[in-house]
Design an enzyme around this catalytic site. Structure first.
Site, PDB file in Angstrom:
ATOM      1  N   SER A  53     -14.714   4.016   6.235  1.00  0.00           N
ATOM      2  CA  SER A  53     -13.627   4.046   5.265  1.00  0.00           C
ATOM      3  C   SER A  53     -14.139   4.058   3.821  1.00  0.00           C
ATOM      4  O   SER A  53     -15.153   3.427   3.505  1.00  0.00           O
ATOM      5  CB  SER A  53     -12.761   2.791   5.474  1.00  0.00           C
ATOM      6  OG  SER A  53     -11.970   2.536   4.341  1.00  0.00           O
ATOM      7  N   TYR A  74     -12.018  -6.588   4.810  1.00  0.00           N
ATOM      8  CA  TYR A  74     -11.894  -5.335   5.565  1.00  0.00           C
ATOM      9  C   TYR A  74     -13.034  -4.381   5.217  1.00  0.00           C
ATOM     10  O   TYR A  74     -13.692  -3.812   6.097  1.00  0.00           O
ATOM     11  CB  TYR A  74     -10.536  -4.678   5.251  1.00  0.00           C
ATOM     12  CG  TYR A  74     -10.416  -3.260   5.767  1.00  0.00           C
ATOM     13  CD1 TYR A  74     -10.062  -3.005   7.087  1.00  0.00           C
ATOM     14  CD2 TYR A  74     -10.671  -2.168   4.929  1.00  0.00           C
ATOM     15  CE1 TYR A  74      -9.963  -1.701   7.565  1.00  0.00           C
ATOM     16  CE2 TYR A  74     -10.574  -0.876   5.396  1.00  0.00           C
ATOM     17  CZ  TYR A  74     -10.223  -0.643   6.718  1.00  0.00           C
ATOM     18  OH  TYR A  74     -10.136   0.654   7.172  1.00  0.00           O
ATOM     19  N   GLU A 133     -12.960   2.363   1.627  1.00  0.00           N
ATOM     20  CA  GLU A 133     -12.928   0.971   1.141  1.00  0.00           C
ATOM     21  C   GLU A 133     -14.335   0.396   1.028  1.00  0.00           C
ATOM     22  O   GLU A 133     -14.559  -0.581   0.313  1.00  0.00           O
ATOM     23  CB  GLU A 133     -12.111   0.099   2.103  1.00  0.00           C
ATOM     24  CG  GLU A 133     -10.647  -0.018   1.772  1.00  0.00           C
ATOM     25  CD  GLU A 133     -10.370  -0.700   0.441  1.00  0.00           C
ATOM     26  OE1 GLU A 133     -10.710  -1.880   0.288  1.00  0.00           O
ATOM     27  OE2 GLU A 133      -9.804  -0.044  -0.449  1.00  0.00           O
TER      28      GLU A 133
HETATM   29  O1  F7E Z   1      -3.036   0.253  -0.895  1.00  0.00           O
HETATM   30  C1  F7E Z   1      -1.837  -0.804  -4.249  1.00  0.00           C
HETATM   31  C2  F7E Z   1      -2.932  -1.623  -3.605  1.00  0.00           C
HETATM   32  O2  F7E Z   1      -2.459  -0.738   1.316  1.00  0.00           O
HETATM   33  C3  F7E Z   1      -3.324   1.269  -1.819  1.00  0.00           C
HETATM   34  C4  F7E Z   1      -6.056   1.761   4.619  1.00  0.00           C
HETATM   35  O3  F7E Z   1      -5.783   2.863   5.439  1.00  0.00           O
HETATM   36  O4  F7E Z   1      -6.969   3.202   2.948  1.00  0.00           O
HETATM   37  C5  F7E Z   1      -6.020   2.186   3.156  1.00  0.00           C
HETATM   38  O5  F7E Z   1      -6.301   1.047   2.343  1.00  0.00           O
HETATM   39  C6  F7E Z   1      -3.254   0.734  -3.227  1.00  0.00           C
HETATM   40  C7  F7E Z   1      -4.021  -0.566  -3.491  1.00  0.00           C
HETATM   41  O6  F7E Z   1      -4.121   1.193   1.155  1.00  0.00           O
HETATM   42  C8  F7E Z   1       1.330  -2.275  -3.274  1.00  0.00           C
HETATM   43  O7  F7E Z   1      -3.284  -2.740  -4.431  1.00  0.00           O
HETATM   44  C9  F7E Z   1       0.370  -1.647  -5.103  1.00  0.00           C
HETATM   45  O8  F7E Z   1      -4.717  -0.454  -4.699  1.00  0.00           O
HETATM   46  O9  F7E Z   1      -1.755   1.635   0.811  1.00  0.00           O
HETATM   47  P1  F7E Z   1      -2.755   0.564   0.656  1.00  0.00           P
HETATM   48  P2  F7E Z   1      -5.661   0.789   0.919  1.00  0.00           P
HETATM   49  O10 F7E Z   1      -5.819  -0.645   0.609  1.00  0.00           O
HETATM   50  O11 F7E Z   1      -6.217   1.761  -0.066  1.00  0.00           O
HETATM   51  C10 F7E Z   1      -8.331   2.861   3.257  1.00  0.00           C
HETATM   52  C11 F7E Z   1      -9.176   4.092   3.064  1.00  0.00           C
HETATM   53  C12 F7E Z   1      -8.483   2.209   4.570  1.00  0.00           C
HETATM   54  O12 F7E Z   1      -9.501   2.364   5.235  1.00  0.00           O
HETATM   55  C13 F7E Z   1      -7.438   1.222   4.970  1.00  0.00           C
HETATM   56  O13 F7E Z   1      -7.460   0.953   6.347  1.00  0.00           O
HETATM   57  O14 F7E Z   1      -1.897   0.436  -3.531  1.00  0.00           O
HETATM   58  N1  F7E Z   1      -0.492  -1.379  -4.094  1.00  0.00           N
HETATM   59  N2  F7E Z   1       1.499  -2.196  -4.646  1.00  0.00           N
HETATM   60  C14 F7E Z   1       0.074  -1.760  -2.940  1.00  0.00           C
HETATM   61  N3  F7E Z   1      -0.367  -1.686  -1.682  1.00  0.00           N
HETATM   62  C15 F7E Z   1       0.448  -2.132  -0.682  1.00  0.00           C
HETATM   63  N4  F7E Z   1       0.039  -2.032   0.590  1.00  0.00           N
HETATM   64  N5  F7E Z   1       1.694  -2.660  -0.978  1.00  0.00           N
HETATM   65  C16 F7E Z   1       2.176  -2.756  -2.248  1.00  0.00           C
HETATM   66  O15 F7E Z   1       3.287  -3.220  -2.469  1.00  0.00           O
END
Ligand code: F7E
Length: 327
Positions: A127, A151, A129
């Site tokens: 990932s 993670y 990440e």
């Molecule tokens: O967050 C911001 C949050 O949870 C993206 C997974 O598939 O991609 C994914 O991980 C961004 C972050 O995805 C909210 O702070 C703001 O900056 O959609 P996400 P992620 O963390 O990028 C990677 C490549 C993986 O491998 C993972 O498994 O959005 N954000 N406000 C928020 N995020 C969430 N979830 N909810 C909010 O309300």
């Protein structure tokens, strides 16, 4: 007929990958975890041709049994606890499943294949990440990893373990460093789907606002259906290797909001969006943008769906889904 085993079959990528492999006439097995897994029916109803076997990434013996039953030519390890925010609250469990689970399936594969290790091809879902506090822009296969969440740390362990099994045992093991990839099948806990679902509900008068965290983070968002094709291409190469899979474009959460609200004809979304610190992360990943030149040159892979098309697809799908629920 080649045979594939997919762990994480109940997730967005598992379903797209199974569809792709079935269209290529594979026999597809899926690993299902736990008793009465609530997502079992989703897989059964969507893809009845997939053969499901019970097992768990934290239990090596169960994985050996699953391999003996399925006898796969290709293993796609997509199973993980994948929600980054959750990983701070459950760091140990995330390490066991997302990190040590990779070692468990690699080791089960080695035990299962014995002297014939080259006959099984292995894909690890690494990932973006892992890049965390990015050390270069854009990120490539050789960019230093600096994970910022439990993670990300667990994925980094799995990534290096995959490389180690390739180097130690000559295993055909590949690691796809996939940047964020989304679709109408994305879980609503992830920001893209949270937005597309909420925008659809606001449009239909079912909801009045969305509460989010950090709106300035930037992600390289692609379409999950495109990305599973890159996974398959990796396992068709003469040797295992590591590949970045990304679009090469980064957009902020604000830009995603602009596009999503525009699909339902709203240009000023400020009155619908609130922020709450409970959705902020202890350590944020501010910017991810990948350079997928190697995947393009070696695998002949390129993303097909643009950012705007992806957002439109997700919002339109949620509008249709919410309309169905309303009636
Ligand atoms: O967050 C911001 C949050 O949870 C993206 C997974 O598939 O991609 C994914 O991980 C961004 C972050 O995805 C909210 O702070 C703001 O900056 O959609 P996400 P992620 O963390 O990028 C990677 C490549 C993986 O491998 C993972 O498994 O959005 N954000 N406000 C928020 N995020 C969430 N979830 N909810 C909010 O309300």
């Amino acid at each position: 007929m080649p045979t594939a085993l997919i762990t994480g079959i109940t997730g967005q990528d598992g379903l797209y990958l199974a569809e792709l492999l079935l269209s290529k006439k594979y026999e597809v097995y899926g690993l299902i975890r736990g008793q009465n897994n609530p997502k079992l029916d989703l897989v059964r109803n969507t893809l009845p041709e997939v053969k499901l076997i019970t097992g768990d990434l934290t239990d090596v013996a169960s994985l050996v049994r699953v391999l003996e039953i399925s006898n796969p030519d290709e293993i796609y390890n997509l199973g993980a606890i994948s929600f980054v925010a959750y990983s701070w609250e459950n760091a140990s469990l995330t390490s066991d499943v997302t990190g040590k689970g990779v070692l468990n399936i690699l080791e089960a594969t080695r035990l299962f294949a014995g002297d014939d290790i080259e006959k099984v091809r292995f894909y690890q879902a690494s990932s973006s990440e892992m890049f965390g506090k990015v050390q270069a822009v854009p990120q490539t296969e050789s960019t230093l990893l600096w994970p910022r969440s439990p993670y990300g740390v667990a994925k980094t362990f799995g990534h290096y373990m995959t490389i180690n099994y390739r180097e130690s045992y000559g295993m055909h093991a590949s690691s796809g460093i996939l940047f964020n990839h989304e679709s109408p099948r994305r879980g609503p806990e992830f920001v893209t789907r949270k937005i597309s679902q909420s925008v659809a509900r606001i449009h239909l008068g079912l909801q009045s606002e969305i509460i989010l965290g950090n709106l300035d983070a930037k992600r390289d968002w692609g379409f999950a259906g495109d990305y599973v094709d890159a996974m398959w291409r990796m396992l068709q190469q003469p040797q295992g290797d590591d590949y970045v899979v990304s679009t090469g474009e980064a957009h902020s959460i604000k830009e995603f909001l602009n596009e999503a609200f525009a699909v339902v004809g709203i240009s000023d979304w400020s009155k619908y969006v609130k922020q709450d610190s409970k959705f902020m992360r202890p350590a944020e990943v501010d910017l991810l943008i990948g350079n997928a030149t190697k995947a393009k040159e070696v695998l002949g892979w390129e993303p097909k769906v643009s950012f705007s098309e992806l957002v439109q697809m997700m919002v339109e799908s949620d509008v249709a889904q919410q309309q169905d629920l309303k009636t």
